[in-house]
Design a protein around this motif. Structure first.
Motif, short mmCIF file in Angstrom:
data_model
loop_
_atom_site.label_atom_id
_atom_site.label_comp_id
_atom_site.label_asym_id
_atom_site.label_seq_id
_atom_site.Cartn_x
_atom_site.Cartn_y
_atom_site.Cartn_z
N LEU A 1 0.83 -1.21 0.00
CA LEU A 1 0.00 0.00 0.00
C LEU A 1 0.86 1.25 0.00
O LEU A 1 2.00 1.24 0.48
CB LEU A 1 -0.89 0.03 1.25
N PRO A 2 0.32 2.35 -0.51
CA PRO A 2 1.05 3.61 -0.41
C PRO A 2 1.31 3.97 1.05
O PRO A 2 0.52 3.64 1.93
CB PRO A 2 0.10 4.62 -1.05
N ALA A 3 2.42 4.61 1.30
CA ALA A 3 2.85 4.94 2.67
C ALA A 3 1.79 5.75 3.42
O ALA A 3 1.59 5.55 4.62
CB ALA A 3 4.17 5.69 2.65
N ARG A 4 1.12 6.66 2.75
CA ARG A 4 0.11 7.48 3.41
C ARG A 4 -1.03 6.62 3.96
O ARG A 4 -1.47 6.79 5.10
CB ARG A 4 -0.44 8.52 2.43
N ILE A 5 -1.51 5.68 3.14
CA ILE A 5 -2.60 4.81 3.59
C ILE A 5 -2.12 3.93 4.74
O ILE A 5 -2.80 3.76 5.74
CB ILE A 5 -3.12 3.96 2.41
N GLU A 6 -0.91 3.38 4.59
CA GLU A 6 -0.35 2.54 5.66
C GLU A 6 -0.29 3.31 6.97
O GLU A 6 -0.73 2.82 8.01
CB GLU A 6 1.04 2.07 5.27
N ALA A 7 0.23 4.52 6.93
CA ALA A 7 0.36 5.32 8.16
C ALA A 7 -1.00 5.60 8.78
O ALA A 7 -1.17 5.49 9.99
CB ALA A 7 1.09 6.63 7.86
N ASN A 8 -1.98 5.94 7.94
CA ASN A 8 -3.32 6.24 8.46
C ASN A 8 -3.98 5.01 9.06
O ASN A 8 -4.64 5.08 10.10
CB ASN A 8 -4.21 6.84 7.37
N VAL A 9 -3.82 3.87 8.41
CA VAL A 9 -4.42 2.63 8.90
C VAL A 9 -3.77 2.22 10.22
O VAL A 9 -4.45 1.90 11.19
CB VAL A 9 -4.32 1.50 7.83
N VAL A 10 -2.45 2.23 10.25
CA VAL A 10 -1.74 1.85 11.47
C VAL A 10 -2.04 2.83 12.60
O VAL A 10 -2.30 2.43 13.74
CB VAL A 10 -0.22 1.74 11.21
N ARG A 11 -2.04 4.12 12.29
CA ARG A 11 -2.33 5.13 13.32
C ARG A 11 -3.72 4.92 13.89
O ARG A 11 -3.91 4.94 15.10
CB ARG A 11 -2.20 6.54 12.72
N GLY A 12 -4.70 4.70 13.05
CA GLY A 12 -6.07 4.46 13.52
C GLY A 12 -6.18 3.20 14.34
O GLY A 12 -6.88 3.15 15.36
N GLY A 13 -5.49 2.14 13.90
CA GLY A 13 -5.50 0.88 14.65
C GLY A 13 -4.86 1.02 16.01
O GLY A 13 -5.37 0.50 17.02
N LEU A 14 -3.73 1.72 16.06
CA LEU A 14 -3.07 1.94 17.35
C LEU A 14 -3.94 2.77 18.29
O LEU A 14 -4.02 2.49 19.49
CB LEU A 14 -1.72 2.63 17.15
N ARG A 15 -4.58 3.79 17.75
CA ARG A 15 -5.46 4.62 18.57
C ARG A 15 -6.62 3.78 19.13
O ARG A 15 -6.95 3.86 20.30
CB ARG A 15 -6.00 5.81 17.80
N ALA A 16 -7.21 2.95 18.28
CA ALA A 16 -8.32 2.10 18.74
C ALA A 16 -7.85 1.14 19.83
O ALA A 16 -8.55 0.93 20.83
CB ALA A 16 -8.91 1.33 17.55
N ALA A 17 -6.67 0.56 19.66
CA ALA A 17 -6.13 -0.36 20.66
C ALA A 17 -5.82 0.37 21.97
O ALA A 17 -6.12 -0.13 23.06
CB ALA A 17 -4.87 -1.04 20.12
N ALA A 18 -5.23 1.55 21.86
CA ALA A 18 -4.89 2.33 23.05
C ALA A 18 -6.14 2.75 23.82
O ALA A 18 -6.13 2.82 25.06
CB ALA A 18 -4.06 3.55 22.66
N LYS A 19 -7.23 3.02 23.11
CA LYS A 19 -8.48 3.41 23.78
C LYS A 19 -9.02 2.28 24.66
O LYS A 19 -9.63 2.54 25.70
CB LYS A 19 -9.53 3.84 22.76
N VAL A 20 -8.79 1.04 24.27
CA VAL A 20 -9.22 -0.10 25.09
C VAL A 20 -8.51 -0.05 26.44
O VAL A 20 -9.14 -0.19 27.49
CB VAL A 20 -8.91 -1.44 24.36
N ILE A 21 -7.21 0.20 26.41
CA ILE A 21 -6.43 0.27 27.65
C ILE A 21 -6.77 1.54 28.43
O ILE A 21 -6.91 1.51 29.65
CB ILE A 21 -4.92 0.18 27.33
#
Length: 162
Positions: free
Chosen positions: A19-39
């Motif tokens: 994937l393009p780097a921009r999409i990768e960064a946005n997907v990973v950033r959103g996933g990390l944020r969602a995971a961090a919200k659980v904690i």
């Protein structure tokens, strides 16, 4: 700070590499944020309110100060869950780790006025620790990883079909 390494995601990494780097960064950033919200949510649930906290801070200010922040440095995206540091909540570490027996002395006066009395030194017995951040991480790490994986899976489906 604790780093958690997740192994066995080689297929996900292969797809992200395509994937393009921009999409990768946005997907990973959103996933990390969602995971961090659980904690974060678990830390807020476990946070003591009104128990042996400094006067004026028994209202849940410590609980309300727990937040998620994101940063990106040299291509590495990091999610952090922090407590304190805002709205005059300076004591988060004292609640998490406790305090040792200590003496309290006035800074720019000859005495302190406590409980209607003037004292030159207060002998503080210390405070027991009441951990809430570490237990939140320990109890919710598996759920956070699952949340991250689910977010990435759903988001990648959306991004790939665009």
């Amino acid at each position: 700070m604790t780093d958690i390494e997740v192994k066995g995601l080689s297929e996900l990494q292969k797809l992200l590499d395509e994937l393009p780097a921009r999409i990768e960064a946005n997907v990973v950033r959103g996933g990390l944020r969602a995971a961090a919200k659980v904690i974060r949510d678990e830390a807020r649930r476990l946070c003591p309110v009104g128990e042996n906290l400094p006067r004026g801070h028994k209202s849940g200010a410590l609980r309300d100060s727990i937040r998620v922040s994101m940063s990106s440095k040299h291509g590495t995206i990091t999610a952090s869950i922090k407590a304190g540091g805002k709205n005059n909540v300076y004591y988060a570490h004292m609640v998490e780790y406790g305090t040792a027996h200590h003496l309290i002395k006035p800074r720019n006066r000859k005495s302190l006025f406590i409980a209607g009395l003037f004292k030159e030194v207060i002998d503080h017995p210390g405070a027991q620790k009441k951990p809430f951040m570490r237990p939140a991480l320990d109890s919710k790490v598996d759920e956070a990883i699952s949340t991250f994986a689910e977010y990435v899976r759903n988001r990648l489906d959306t991004e790939v079909t665009k």
